[in-house]
Scaffold this motif. Sequence first.
Motif, PDB file in Angstrom:
ATOM      1  N   ILE A 198       0.826  -1.213   0.000  1.00 30.98           N
ATOM      2  CA  ILE A 198       0.000   0.000   0.000  1.00 30.98           C
ATOM      3  C   ILE A 198       0.862   1.266   0.000  1.00 30.98           C
ATOM      4  O   ILE A 198       1.751   1.437   0.832  1.00 30.98           O
ATOM      5  CB  ILE A 198      -0.960   0.021   1.214  1.00 30.98           C
ATOM      6  N   PHE A 199       0.546   2.140  -0.964  1.00 36.04           N
ATOM      7  CA  PHE A 199       1.165   3.463  -1.084  1.00 36.04           C
ATOM      8  C   PHE A 199       0.152   4.496  -0.588  1.00 36.04           C
ATOM      9  O   PHE A 199      -1.040   4.392  -0.886  1.00 36.04           O
ATOM     10  CB  PHE A 199       1.490   3.736  -2.555  1.00 36.04           C
ATOM     11  N   ALA A 200       0.621   5.478   0.190  1.00 32.36           N
ATOM     12  CA  ALA A 200      -0.284   6.537   0.651  1.00 32.36           C
ATOM     13  C   ALA A 200       0.421   7.889   0.536  1.00 32.36           C
ATOM     14  O   ALA A 200       1.641   7.979   0.697  1.00 32.36           O
ATOM     15  CB  ALA A 200      -0.707   6.288   2.096  1.00 32.36           C
ATOM     16  N   ALA A 201      -0.359   8.931   0.228  1.00 27.52           N
ATOM     17  CA  ALA A 201       0.201  10.277   0.130  1.00 27.52           C
ATOM     18  C   ALA A 201      -0.792  11.289   0.679  1.00 27.52           C
ATOM     19  O   ALA A 201      -1.993  11.215   0.400  1.00 27.52           O
ATOM     20  CB  ALA A 201       0.529  10.615  -1.332  1.00 27.52           C
ATOM     21  N   GLY A 202      -0.277  12.247   1.481  1.00 28.52           N
ATOM     22  CA  GLY A 202      -1.149  13.275   2.042  1.00 28.52           C
ATOM     23  C   GLY A 202      -0.325  14.452   2.516  1.00 28.52           C
ATOM     24  O   GLY A 202       0.910  14.395   2.540  1.00 28.52           O
ATOM     25  N   ASP A 203      -1.019  15.543   2.888  1.00 27.95           N
ATOM     26  CA  ASP A 203      -0.290  16.773   3.211  1.00 27.95           C
ATOM     27  C   ASP A 203      -0.660  17.434   4.536  1.00 27.95           C
ATOM     28  O   ASP A 203       0.015  18.355   4.966  1.00 27.95           O
ATOM     29  CB  ASP A 203      -0.488  17.812   2.092  1.00 27.95           C
ATOM     30  N   HIS A 204      -1.765  16.981   5.199  1.00 22.98           N
ATOM     31  CA  HIS A 204      -2.188  17.738   6.382  1.00 22.98           C
ATOM     32  C   HIS A 204      -2.451  16.833   7.595  1.00 22.98           C
ATOM     33  O   HIS A 204      -2.320  15.616   7.510  1.00 22.98           O
ATOM     34  CB  HIS A 204      -3.397  18.614   6.047  1.00 22.98           C
ATOM     35  N   HIS A 205      -2.853  17.458   8.717  1.00 24.43           N
ATOM     36  CA  HIS A 205      -3.078  16.728   9.973  1.00 24.43           C
ATOM     37  C   HIS A 205      -3.926  15.466   9.763  1.00 24.43           C
ATOM     38  O   HIS A 205      -3.628  14.413  10.322  1.00 24.43           O
ATOM     39  CB  HIS A 205      -3.807  17.618  10.988  1.00 24.43           C
ATOM     40  N   ASN A 206      -5.014  15.620   9.003  1.00 23.67           N
ATOM     41  CA  ASN A 206      -5.948  14.496   8.873  1.00 23.67           C
ATOM     42  C   ASN A 206      -5.376  13.340   8.045  1.00 23.67           C
ATOM     43  O   ASN A 206      -6.022  12.300   7.924  1.00 23.67           O
ATOM     44  CB  ASN A 206      -7.299  14.974   8.295  1.00 23.67           C
ATOM     45  N   ILE A 226       2.634  19.790   5.745  1.00 27.84           N
ATOM     46  CA  ILE A 226       2.993  20.475   6.990  1.00 27.84           C
ATOM     47  C   ILE A 226       4.042  19.644   7.742  1.00 27.84           C
ATOM     48  O   ILE A 226       4.162  18.435   7.527  1.00 27.84           O
ATOM     49  CB  ILE A 226       1.749  20.707   7.877  1.00 27.84           C
ATOM     50  N   PRO A 227       4.816  20.293   8.636  1.00 26.02           N
ATOM     51  CA  PRO A 227       5.906  19.599   9.344  1.00 26.02           C
ATOM     52  C   PRO A 227       5.451  18.324  10.063  1.00 26.02           C
ATOM     53  O   PRO A 227       6.162  17.313  10.050  1.00 26.02           O
ATOM     54  CB  PRO A 227       6.395  20.645  10.352  1.00 26.02           C
ATOM     55  N   GLU A 228       4.253  18.333  10.677  1.00 27.48           N
ATOM     56  CA  GLU A 228       3.760  17.140  11.389  1.00 27.48           C
ATOM     57  C   GLU A 228       3.654  15.942  10.443  1.00 27.48           C
ATOM     58  O   GLU A 228       3.939  14.807  10.827  1.00 27.48           O
ATOM     59  CB  GLU A 228       2.390  17.415  12.014  1.00 27.48           C
ATOM     60  N   VAL A 229       3.223  16.210   9.219  1.00 26.42           N
ATOM     61  CA  VAL A 229       3.097  15.136   8.228  1.00 26.42           C
ATOM     62  C   VAL A 229       4.480  14.661   7.782  1.00 26.42           C
ATOM     63  O   VAL A 229       4.745  13.461   7.702  1.00 26.42           O
ATOM     64  CB  VAL A 229       2.257  15.617   7.014  1.00 26.42           C
ATOM     65  N   GLN A 230       5.374  15.602   7.526  1.00 27.39           N
ATOM     66  CA  GLN A 230       6.727  15.227   7.097  1.00 27.39           C
ATOM     67  C   GLN A 230       7.414  14.383   8.168  1.00 27.39           C
ATOM     68  O   GLN A 230       8.097  13.412   7.847  1.00 27.39           O
ATOM     69  CB  GLN A 230       7.550  16.486   6.799  1.00 27.39           C
ATOM     70  N   ASN A 231       7.180  14.744   9.455  1.00 27.08           N
ATOM     71  CA  ASN A 231       7.764  13.955  10.545  1.00 27.08           C
ATOM     72  C   ASN A 231       7.212  12.546  10.569  1.00 27.08           C
ATOM     73  O   ASN A 231       7.958  11.581  10.752  1.00 27.08           O
ATOM     74  CB  ASN A 231       7.480  14.618  11.906  1.00 27.08           C
ATOM     75  N   ALA A 232       5.891  12.423  10.401  1.00 31.25           N
ATOM     76  CA  ALA A 232       5.259  11.099  10.422  1.00 31.25           C
ATOM     77  C   ALA A 232       5.809  10.236   9.295  1.00 31.25           C
ATOM     78  O   ALA A 232       6.145   9.060   9.500  1.00 31.25           O
ATOM     79  CB  ALA A 232       3.740  11.243  10.299  1.00 31.25           C
ATOM     80  N   VAL A 233       5.915  10.811   8.112  1.00 32.99           N
ATOM     81  CA  VAL A 233       6.419  10.070   6.944  1.00 32.99           C
ATOM     82  C   VAL A 233       7.873   9.668   7.164  1.00 32.99           C
ATOM     83  O   VAL A 233       8.267   8.522   6.908  1.00 32.99           O
ATOM     84  CB  VAL A 233       6.261  10.918   5.656  1.00 32.99           C
TER      85      VAL A 233
END
Length: 261
Positions: A198-206, A226-233
Amino acid sequence: MRSPIRLLSIDFDGTLVSRVTEPVFNSQCMELIRELQDAGAIWAINTGRSVDLLETGLAEFALPIRPDFILTTERDVFRPGRDSEKWEPFGDWNQRCARDHADLLSSAGSVLAEFVDFVTNQTKARLIYNSEGLEGLAAESEEEMDRITDFIRRARAGHPKLDYQRNGIYLRFCHADYHKGATLAELARLLDVARENIFAAGDHHNDVSMLDGRFAAMPSCPANAIPEVQNAVSNAGGYIAQKDHGAGVHEALLHFTNGDL
Ligand SMILES: [Mg+2]
């Protein structure tokens, strides 16, 4: 099919499409998704939009390809209906989801009343209601939203199942068990696709719930995330693109497919 990607879960606004670019979508990204579909992969849009708002967006932006499935309002799973123009619930997940949310809204009434009081008296945010009751709100700014989410985090201490999805200045209340990640996991279960594929892509908190590595082994984000997303990735060993929006998704897909479809 040599690509490890069997299922794509891609956020819509700010990830696949962007109003700040012209055209709003990236043609190379669309072409690569179409090639992946032709090679047997399944493409789902995983969005905070409702079915109707997503259809409006798909038509308005004139996307050249159709998603195979849509995951809407950060919680519901839809597949194409028989006449293929309309979407229909896939399995009984949406029904269970609606029941859990109705139960939650009635049991968390006092917390939500406190919340309405706070928002009305101490912010300029606009409360949003639907037929079931309070749905969420639109804040005036990201800073105001920070203040609001701080309040919710304190107020919900006694209600662990009361959670929210945040996307820019918008917030939607939800049951803690339902989010983009859980919804993606349900679609993957119904389609019998493993996390590894599974590939996933997103940009915000949700989007964090589908990018933290729990449900998709190939998480990614465009550079505008956003930084929170970049950190999670980053923590999940995923791919952070150099390019924004659809061009970034294209870049991430090339990274994970290695050019092999
Ligand atoms: Mg987005």
